[in-house]
Structure formats: structure tokens, C-alpha cells
Design a protein around this motif. Structure first.
Motif, PDB file in Angstrom:
ATOM      1  N   GLU A   1       0.831  -1.208   0.000  1.00 24.24           N
ATOM      2  CA  GLU A   1       0.000   0.000   0.000  1.00 24.24           C
ATOM      3  C   GLU A   1       0.866   1.258   0.000  1.00 24.24           C
ATOM      4  O   GLU A   1       0.437   2.313  -0.472  1.00 24.24           O
ATOM      5  CB  GLU A   1      -0.922   0.004   1.219  1.00 24.24           C
ATOM      6  CG  GLU A   1      -1.794   1.239   1.385  1.00 24.24           C
ATOM      7  CD  GLU A   1      -2.997   1.262   0.445  1.00 24.24           C
ATOM      8  OE1 GLU A   1      -3.873   2.109   0.635  1.00 24.24           O
ATOM      9  OE2 GLU A   1      -3.060   0.424  -0.478  1.00 24.24           O
ATOM     10  N   LEU A   2       2.084   1.126   0.463  1.00 26.89           N
ATOM     11  CA  LEU A   2       2.979   2.280   0.582  1.00 26.89           C
ATOM     12  C   LEU A   2       4.088   2.238  -0.463  1.00 26.89           C
ATOM     13  O   LEU A   2       4.308   3.202  -1.198  1.00 26.89           O
ATOM     14  CB  LEU A   2       3.560   2.330   1.993  1.00 26.89           C
ATOM     15  CG  LEU A   2       4.290   3.580   2.453  1.00 26.89           C
ATOM     16  CD1 LEU A   2       3.500   4.839   2.128  1.00 26.89           C
ATOM     17  CD2 LEU A   2       4.562   3.490   3.949  1.00 26.89           C
ATOM     18  N   VAL A   3       4.796   1.118  -0.553  1.00 20.96           N
ATOM     19  CA  VAL A   3       5.850   0.933  -1.553  1.00 20.96           C
ATOM     20  C   VAL A   3       5.529  -0.319  -2.351  1.00 20.96           C
ATOM     21  O   VAL A   3       5.542  -1.418  -1.793  1.00 20.96           O
ATOM     22  CB  VAL A   3       7.240   0.786  -0.893  1.00 20.96           C
ATOM     23  CG1 VAL A   3       8.298   0.543  -1.961  1.00 20.96           C
ATOM     24  CG2 VAL A   3       7.585   2.016  -0.072  1.00 20.96           C
ATOM     25  N   ASN A   4       5.208  -0.136  -3.624  1.00 24.06           N
ATOM     26  CA  ASN A   4       4.904  -1.298  -4.459  1.00 24.06           C
ATOM     27  C   ASN A   4       5.661  -1.224  -5.780  1.00 24.06           C
ATOM     28  O   ASN A   4       6.176  -0.176  -6.168  1.00 24.06           O
ATOM     29  CB  ASN A   4       3.393  -1.432  -4.698  1.00 24.06           C
ATOM     30  CG  ASN A   4       2.796  -0.221  -5.415  1.00 24.06           C
ATOM     31  OD1 ASN A   4       3.126   0.057  -6.555  1.00 24.06           O
ATOM     32  ND2 ASN A   4       1.916   0.493  -4.713  1.00 24.06           N
ATOM     33  N   SER A   5       5.732  -2.352  -6.449  1.00 19.46           N
ATOM     34  CA  SER A   5       6.558  -2.469  -7.651  1.00 19.46           C
ATOM     35  C   SER A   5       6.095  -1.537  -8.761  1.00 19.46           C
ATOM     36  O   SER A   5       6.918  -1.032  -9.535  1.00 19.46           O
ATOM     37  CB  SER A   5       6.556  -3.917  -8.153  1.00 19.46           C
ATOM     38  OG  SER A   5       5.227  -4.376  -8.372  1.00 19.46           O
ATOM     39  N   LYS A   6       4.797  -1.276  -8.842  1.00 18.69           N
ATOM     40  CA  LYS A   6       4.272  -0.407  -9.903  1.00 18.69           C
ATOM     41  C   LYS A   6       4.765   1.029  -9.724  1.00 18.69           C
ATOM     42  O   LYS A   6       5.273   1.654 -10.679  1.00 18.69           O
ATOM     43  CB  LYS A   6       2.747  -0.441  -9.906  1.00 18.69           C
ATOM     44  CG  LYS A   6       2.100   0.372 -11.030  1.00 18.69           C
ATOM     45  CD  LYS A   6       0.591   0.183 -11.008  1.00 18.69           C
ATOM     46  CE  LYS A   6      -0.068   0.908 -12.174  1.00 18.69           C
ATOM     47  NZ  LYS A   6       0.031   2.376 -12.052  1.00 18.69           N
ATOM     48  N   LEU A   7       4.640   1.557  -8.511  1.00 19.93           N
ATOM     49  CA  LEU A   7       5.096   2.923  -8.257  1.00 19.93           C
ATOM     50  C   LEU A   7       6.599   3.045  -8.447  1.00 19.93           C
ATOM     51  O   LEU A   7       7.094   4.048  -8.979  1.00 19.93           O
ATOM     52  CB  LEU A   7       4.712   3.349  -6.837  1.00 19.93           C
ATOM     53  CG  LEU A   7       3.222   3.560  -6.554  1.00 19.93           C
ATOM     54  CD1 LEU A   7       3.005   3.890  -5.087  1.00 19.93           C
ATOM     55  CD2 LEU A   7       2.654   4.669  -7.438  1.00 19.93           C
ATOM     56  N   VAL A   8       7.336   2.029  -8.016  1.00 15.67           N
ATOM     57  CA  VAL A   8       8.791   2.056  -8.155  1.00 15.67           C
ATOM     58  C   VAL A   8       9.185   1.988  -9.622  1.00 15.67           C
ATOM     59  O   VAL A   8      10.067   2.728 -10.078  1.00 15.67           O
ATOM     60  CB  VAL A   8       9.440   0.900  -7.366  1.00 15.67           C
ATOM     61  CG1 VAL A   8      10.935   0.846  -7.637  1.00 15.67           C
ATOM     62  CG2 VAL A   8       9.180   1.072  -5.870  1.00 15.67           C
ATOM     63  N   ALA A   9       8.533   1.115 -10.388  1.00 19.12           N
ATOM     64  CA  ALA A   9       8.840   0.981 -11.819  1.00 19.12           C
ATOM     65  C   ALA A   9       8.564   2.277 -12.564  1.00 19.12           C
ATOM     66  O   ALA A   9       9.295   2.646 -13.496  1.00 19.12           O
ATOM     67  CB  ALA A   9       8.035  -0.161 -12.424  1.00 19.12           C
ATOM     68  N   GLU A  10       7.517   2.976 -12.149  1.00 24.11           N
ATOM     69  CA  GLU A  10       7.155   4.252 -12.777  1.00 24.11           C
ATOM     70  C   GLU A  10       7.979   5.413 -12.210  1.00 24.11           C
ATOM     71  O   GLU A  10       7.834   6.547 -12.678  1.00 24.11           O
ATOM     72  CB  GLU A  10       5.671   4.535 -12.558  1.00 24.11           C
ATOM     73  CG  GLU A  10       4.738   3.542 -13.252  1.00 24.11           C
ATOM     74  CD  GLU A  10       3.286   3.743 -12.849  1.00 24.11           C
ATOM     75  OE1 GLU A  10       3.027   4.523 -11.903  1.00 24.11           O
ATOM     76  OE2 GLU A  10       2.419   3.125 -13.485  1.00 24.11           O
ATOM     77  N   GLU A  11       8.808   5.111 -11.202  1.00 21.24           N
ATOM     78  CA  GLU A  11       9.579   6.132 -10.490  1.00 21.24           C
ATOM     79  C   GLU A  11       8.671   7.238  -9.959  1.00 21.24           C
ATOM     80  O   GLU A  11       9.024   8.419  -9.942  1.00 21.24           O
ATOM     81  CB  GLU A  11      10.680   6.711 -11.383  1.00 21.24           C
ATOM     82  CG  GLU A  11      11.710   5.670 -11.811  1.00 21.24           C
ATOM     83  CD  GLU A  11      12.894   6.266 -12.530  1.00 21.24           C
ATOM     84  OE1 GLU A  11      12.912   7.490 -12.732  1.00 21.24           O
ATOM     85  OE2 GLU A  11      13.818   5.502 -12.861  1.00 21.24           O
TER      86      GLU A  11
END
Length: 213
Positions: free
Chosen positions: A179-189
Motif C-alpha cells: 500500500e505504501l511501496v509497491n513495484s508499480k510505483l517504483v517501476a514508474e519512479e
């Protein structure tokens, strides 16, 4: 303050499990700017030990722990890398003892009163109820009846929609994953969104603390 005192004060722990630790500085910076002061790097994150060292160096007032610690060897490696607390998915006496020898708290995963009491007898002051979503928010109150001396962290399924319910239901802390740090947000930077979510979790905590003061 001791690591456990910080966890009890901050209440919110960001669980970071990512496929590549090259963005760890940006991730933790976003969490920090959003108000998060306790993070856990899971041991199945590539470069987890280096990430722990890096966070300690760059964010000296951030409490950094290791997660998914499966055995005593992993506990010792994490502590040597600078982990100030350890989270485990299951109950292991040798893992708890490895932490105790170095004065590092180990928070093991449990689901039953028997496991919770056993963990306490092994030396754990706090246990991680996992997966918390399976047992529900009221489980902390159920456990607090016979076992009021054990601190409880809820992990698994914690969201912005239910965090307030958990914190209002006798849970001492929350471990927040995707909910806070996920692969989608990280991949999209999209580190700005991570910061925004962190700030929203902090707002929920502050609202509850204000109402209970």
C-alpha cells in the motif's frame, strides 16, 4: 530511545520489498519526506544488506530493520549490516536468540495465542500477527485479554482505508507493505506518490493520537 521504544512511538513501519534496490535512496527519501521514520528491508530484496548499510549512512535518524529473516544466520548477517530490529514471517527460537545475543529485538510472525506466548517466552517483546487481514482488527483485543504484556504488530493487508481501524483496536504498530511501496510505483519512479501515501498514513496516526490525548 531503544529500537522498540521508537517502534512503539512511531507505530508505522514501511516494509520495502522490491525487485531492484538501485532506487532505495529515492524510495526512503520519499518515505522520510512523508514522515515515516521506521523502515524494514526484506532479506529477499536483491542487495538487501547493502541497502541497509546505505540507509543507515544517508538517513541516520531513520530506524532501519531487516525483514523476512528466516534463520539465525540471516539474523546475524542483518545485524552486522546495521539492522536495528528484525522481522520474521514465522516463529524461530534460534532467530530470536541470535537477535537477543546482540541486543537487537526480533519480532516473529505468529497467528495463535500459543505462538504469541511462546515467542514472548523466547524473548520477543513484540510479535507480528501475520497475515492480519485473516484475523481482523479485533484480534488484538482478543489477545490482550489473556496476554496484555505482549505488544502486537499487524502485518498483511494494511491500507489507508483500514489503518485507522487497526490503530483504534489496540494494535501497537502496523507494518505497511505494498500500500505504501509497491513495484508499480517504483517501476514508474513515482516517488511523489509514495511520499503522498506516507503523509496520509502519518495524518491518520496523528488524528488518532490527538483524539486519544
Amino acid at each position: 530511545m531503544t529500537p522498540m521504544e521508537i517502534i512503539l512511538k512511531e507505530q508505522l513501519i514501511s516494509i520495502i520489498r522490491i525487485e531492484n534496490s538501485s532506487t532505495i535512496e529515492q524510495i526512503v527519501s520519499s518515505l522520510y519526506n512523508g514522515g515515516i521514520r521506521v523502515v524494514e528491508i526484506t532479506m529477499n530484496t536483491p542487495g538487501a544488506l547493502d541497502a541497509i548499510r546505505k540507509i543507515n549512512e544517508l538517513f541516520p535518524d531513520m530506524l532501519v530493520g531487516a525483514g523476512t529473516v528466516l534463520n539465525a544466520e540471516a539474523a546475524e548477517e542483518s545485524i552486522q549490516a546495521g539492522a536495528k530490529f528484525l522481522l520474521a514471517p514465522a516463529l524461530s527460537q534460534s532467530t530470536i536468540q541470535a537477535g537477543s545475543r546482540e541486543g537487537v529485538p526480533v519480532i516473529p510472525g505468529v497467528m495463535t495465542p500459543t505462538e504469541a506466548l511462546t515467542a514472548y517466552e523466547y524473548g520477543s517483546e513484540m510479535v507480528k500477527v501475520f497475515p492480519a487481514r485473516t484475523l481482523g482488527t479485533e484480534y488484538a483485543k482478543d489477545l490482550a485479554g489473556p496476554l496484555p504484556f505482549i505488544k502486537l504488530m499487524a502485518v498483511g493487508g494494511i491500507t489507508l482505508n483500514n489503518a485507522q481501524n487497526y490503530l483504534e483496536s489496540s494494535w501497537h504498530s502496523l507494518g505497511i507493505g505494498s500500500e505504501l511501496v509497491n513495484s508499480k510505483l517504483v517501476a514508474e519512479e513515482n516517488f511523489e506518490e509514495i511520499e503522498n501515501k506516507a503523509r496520509k498514513f502519518i495524518e491518520i496516526r496523528e488524528k488518532i493520537n490527538f483524539l486519544s490525548s
